[in-house]
Structure formats: C-alpha cells, structure tokens
Design a protein around this motif. Sequence first.
Motif, PDB file in Angstrom:
ATOM      1  N   GLY A 272       0.822  -1.209   0.000  1.00 30.46           N
ATOM      2  CA  GLY A 272       0.000   0.000   0.000  1.00 30.46           C
ATOM      3  C   GLY A 272       0.853   1.255   0.000  1.00 30.46           C
ATOM      4  O   GLY A 272       0.573   2.212  -0.736  1.00 30.46           O
ATOM      5  N   GLY A 273       1.910   1.267   0.793  1.00 25.12           N
ATOM      6  CA  GLY A 273       2.804   2.418   0.814  1.00 25.12           C
ATOM      7  C   GLY A 273       3.496   2.620  -0.523  1.00 25.12           C
ATOM      8  O   GLY A 273       3.631   3.750  -1.013  1.00 25.12           O
ATOM      9  N   GLN A 274       3.925   1.519  -1.140  1.00 24.59           N
ATOM     10  CA  GLN A 274       4.575   1.609  -2.437  1.00 24.59           C
ATOM     11  C   GLN A 274       3.599   2.132  -3.496  1.00 24.59           C
ATOM     12  O   GLN A 274       3.976   2.924  -4.373  1.00 24.59           O
ATOM     13  CB  GLN A 274       5.108   0.234  -2.842  1.00 24.59           C
ATOM     14  N   TYR A 275       2.359   1.692  -3.416  1.00 25.09           N
ATOM     15  CA  TYR A 275       1.336   2.157  -4.363  1.00 25.09           C
ATOM     16  C   TYR A 275       1.178   3.673  -4.293  1.00 25.09           C
ATOM     17  O   TYR A 275       1.227   4.369  -5.313  1.00 25.09           O
ATOM     18  CB  TYR A 275       0.002   1.472  -4.052  1.00 25.09           C
ATOM     19  N   TRP A 276       1.006   4.200  -3.081  1.00 19.82           N
ATOM     20  CA  TRP A 276       0.830   5.640  -2.941  1.00 19.82           C
ATOM     21  C   TRP A 276       2.091   6.392  -3.328  1.00 19.82           C
ATOM     22  O   TRP A 276       2.025   7.504  -3.865  1.00 19.82           O
ATOM     23  CB  TRP A 276       0.398   5.980  -1.520  1.00 19.82           C
ATOM     24  N   ASP A 277       3.235   5.767  -3.109  1.00 20.31           N
ATOM     25  CA  ASP A 277       4.494   6.395  -3.494  1.00 20.31           C
ATOM     26  C   ASP A 277       4.598   6.554  -5.010  1.00 20.31           C
ATOM     27  O   ASP A 277       5.121   7.551  -5.514  1.00 20.31           O
ATOM     28  CB  ASP A 277       5.664   5.561  -2.976  1.00 20.31           C
TER      29      ASP A 277
ATOM     30  N   ASN B  74      12.666  11.172 -10.631  1.00 19.68           N
ATOM     31  CA  ASN B  74      11.295  10.749 -10.905  1.00 19.68           C
ATOM     32  C   ASN B  74      10.254  11.753 -10.411  1.00 19.68           C
ATOM     33  O   ASN B  74       9.053  11.451 -10.398  1.00 19.68           O
ATOM     34  CB  ASN B  74      11.030   9.385 -10.253  1.00 19.68           C
ATOM     35  N   GLY B  75      10.718  12.926  -9.999  1.00 20.38           N
ATOM     36  CA  GLY B  75       9.798  13.977  -9.577  1.00 20.38           C
ATOM     37  C   GLY B  75       9.157  13.747  -8.228  1.00 20.38           C
ATOM     38  O   GLY B  75       8.084  14.293  -7.953  1.00 20.38           O
ATOM     39  N   LYS B  76       9.802  12.952  -7.358  1.00 22.88           N
ATOM     40  CA  LYS B  76       9.230  12.671  -6.036  1.00 22.88           C
ATOM     41  C   LYS B  76       9.869  13.564  -4.987  1.00 22.88           C
ATOM     42  O   LYS B  76      11.082  13.771  -4.976  1.00 22.88           O
ATOM     43  CB  LYS B  76       9.474  11.206  -5.651  1.00 22.88           C
ATOM     44  N   ALA B  77       9.035  14.059  -4.092  1.00 24.09           N
ATOM     45  CA  ALA B  77       9.546  14.840  -2.967  1.00 24.09           C
ATOM     46  C   ALA B  77      10.171  13.907  -1.940  1.00 24.09           C
ATOM     47  O   ALA B  77       9.784  12.750  -1.793  1.00 24.09           O
ATOM     48  CB  ALA B  77       8.413  15.628  -2.326  1.00 24.09           C
ATOM     49  N   THR B  78      11.183  14.399  -1.225  1.00 25.54           N
ATOM     50  CA  THR B  78      11.793  13.669  -0.117  1.00 25.54           C
ATOM     51  C   THR B  78      11.808  14.585   1.100  1.00 25.54           C
ATOM     52  O   THR B  78      11.585  15.797   0.992  1.00 25.54           O
ATOM     53  CB  THR B  78      13.233  13.242  -0.447  1.00 25.54           C
ATOM     54  N   TYR B  79      12.092  14.008   2.254  1.00 27.88           N
ATOM     55  CA  TYR B  79      12.220  14.844   3.448  1.00 27.88           C
ATOM     56  C   TYR B  79      13.312  15.885   3.258  1.00 27.88           C
ATOM     57  O   TYR B  79      13.153  17.045   3.654  1.00 27.88           O
ATOM     58  CB  TYR B  79      12.544  13.979   4.674  1.00 27.88           C
TER      59      TYR B  79
ATOM     60  N   GLU C 221       4.063  15.530   6.104  1.00 30.52           N
ATOM     61  CA  GLU C 221       3.080  14.669   6.759  1.00 30.52           C
ATOM     62  C   GLU C 221       2.621  13.549   5.824  1.00 30.52           C
ATOM     63  O   GLU C 221       2.450  12.397   6.251  1.00 30.52           O
ATOM     64  CB  GLU C 221       1.882  15.491   7.216  1.00 30.52           C
ATOM     65  N   VAL C 222       2.426  13.865   4.543  1.00 28.74           N
ATOM     66  CA  VAL C 222       2.030  12.839   3.573  1.00 28.74           C
ATOM     67  C   VAL C 222       3.161  11.834   3.388  1.00 28.74           C
ATOM     68  O   VAL C 222       2.927  10.622   3.328  1.00 28.74           O
ATOM     69  CB  VAL C 222       1.640  13.487   2.226  1.00 28.74           C
TER      70      VAL C 222
ATOM     71  N   THR D 178       5.303  10.997   5.576  1.00 20.98           N
ATOM     72  CA  THR D 178       5.344  10.164   6.776  1.00 20.98           C
ATOM     73  C   THR D 178       4.310   9.044   6.691  1.00 20.98           C
ATOM     74  O   THR D 178       4.593   7.891   7.035  1.00 20.98           O
ATOM     75  CB  THR D 178       5.101  11.025   8.026  1.00 20.98           C
ATOM     76  N   GLU D 179       3.117   9.354   6.201  1.00 21.10           N
ATOM     77  CA  GLU D 179       2.087   8.326   6.055  1.00 21.10           C
ATOM     78  C   GLU D 179       2.522   7.248   5.074  1.00 21.10           C
ATOM     79  O   GLU D 179       2.315   6.052   5.305  1.00 21.10           O
ATOM     80  CB  GLU D 179       0.779   8.965   5.575  1.00 21.10           C
ATOM     81  N   ILE D 180       3.116   7.667   3.967  1.00 16.52           N
ATOM     82  CA  ILE D 180       3.577   6.706   2.965  1.00 16.52           C
ATOM     83  C   ILE D 180       4.705   5.848   3.519  1.00 16.52           C
ATOM     84  O   ILE D 180       4.682   4.611   3.408  1.00 16.52           O
ATOM     85  CB  ILE D 180       4.034   7.443   1.683  1.00 16.52           C
ATOM     86  N   ASN D 181       5.700   6.491   4.118  1.00 13.59           N
ATOM     87  CA  ASN D 181       6.877   5.759   4.586  1.00 13.59           C
ATOM     88  C   ASN D 181       6.574   4.872   5.785  1.00 13.59           C
ATOM     89  O   ASN D 181       7.247   3.858   5.999  1.00 13.59           O
ATOM     90  CB  ASN D 181       8.002   6.736   4.918  1.00 13.59           C
TER      91      ASN D 181
END
Length: 298
Positions: free
Chosen positions: A153-158, A245-250, A169-170, A172-175
Amino acid sequence: MDFQRQLDQARQMTEARLREFFPGGGLEEAMRYSLLAGGKRIRPILTMKFCEAAGGSMEEALDFGCGVEMLHTYSLIHDDMPCMDNDDLRRGKPTNHKVYGECAATLAGDALQAAAFRTVLTAGGTWRHGGESVKALAARILAEAAGEQGMCGGQYWDTLGGGQPRTAEVLTEINDKKTGALLRAACMMGVAASMGRRAVDGACMDAARDYATYLGLAFQIRDDILDAVSTAQELGKPIGSDAANGKATYASLLGVDACEERVLSYTAMAKEALMGCAWAGETAFLLELADSLATRKN
C-alpha cells in the motif's frame, strides 16, 4: 558481549542460514542472487534480538527473521524495476532485472514472497506449547505488513506522486507503510517467536510495534539525508532517483539540518517505547542499535 560483536554474530547467523536456501539454477539462481547480495540484515537481526529481549534465544527466531528478509528482498527486486524506480545498481551490484531480465526478476520476487511465508510456517523448534499457533501468528503479522495496508500500500501511494507537491506529513504516512510496516513485522515476530516457549508480557508486543514505528521513520529520513549528501559509490546504489522521478523527499522539503533533528527525535521516541513493558531479557542492544542507525553512513 559488546554491541558490535552482538551485531556481527546476529548478521553471521542470518547469512549462514540464508545460504542454505535456493541452491538450484534457473529461477532459484535469480532469487539467490538478490537474497545473498549483502545488506545490513537489520530486519532479521531485529527479529532475533526482540526474541532475546522477550526471554527467548536468537535461534528460536532465526527462520522468522529469514522469512522477513526474503520478503524484503522481493520488494527490493520489484522496486528497482523500470516500472518503479528503474535503478541499475543495488548494494554495489547490477540490479536483478539487469542480470536476469525483467521477466525472471519479476518471478524471482514473486517466488521470494511465497518462500517467505513457507519459511515462517515451517520454522523448526521444540516449542513446549502453542508452536503452530505461534507460527500462524507470525505469518499473519508478516502478511498484514506486506499487503495493501502495509508495504505494498505504501509503495502504491508512493508511485502515484506524478511530480505533484507533497507535504512532510504525507511522506510520513507513505513511509510508515512502505518502510515501517516490515520493520514492525520483524520486531513483533521476534516477540511471537519467544511466545512459543514461555509466557510473555502482552505489552511487549505493543512496545515492539511502537519501537519499530519510530525506528522506521528515522530510518527513512536518514535514507533521504544520505541520498542528498552521499555518492553512489558510498551507498552502493544510485542517488537522486526520487528527484529524477519527480518525487519529494524529506531532504528536499525540510532541508538536511531539519531532517537530522527529526532523526534524533524519532530515535529517542523509539528508545522510550521499549520502556513500555517488562522485558524478560536485555534491551541494551536494541537501544544501541537505534542510535547506530541514526548516524549510519550507508
């Protein structure tokens, strides 16, 4: 025994047991390639050390830990593939699909997932009571961690980021699902392994879960820091994949200094969580492990 010697001992036990699996060619060769490619073996170490903390032995939890590591390895094989992160390097070696092709890599991951549950459900032991129910409990914990409410589920949302802005916060929910779920399973399965021989304070399962939750959050933020400040040679894998890949990180959202503060805060919370039950064994190793992961360099 000091921390480093205990860490080395647990890692060596894990490596020796993992080498006993999948001796054949073909698909087994592809499975073994990634399973034996190295790594910290943090998850099986956590499983064995939580069993010790709950009054058991590392040997009792070894196969449970190996099952967790098989499932973790399957997730890495799939995570590296072109449909996800499209990485060419993992632990300093070509990724599975680069060596064996995408079809074989997909099947190697699938087979490792199945083998993980077989390993847990056929774990040996001379448990005096509740042996089969303990194995069923451990398998259920692992299944819940792996599925749609956990790692997958986390990988899907990622994967649905699509370059869209995300908040810390988002993330954190994914990770918490993508990374934290399997760490929780490792720790809780260690407590479960101890239950096969002896009564265990019920609060220890909650303490293991909470420790792993905070440890997982610290671990992922530390990963983001290392991705920002290290080199591919130091990490043994490509850096900057999320940015590409255009993903945000902490690190991109908060900056490295703020991330360091969060790592220390979550690490302190993980250590505090261990105080929530009456452990039959020692927790000193688990406390020091949390500190060592907070300052790791790879």
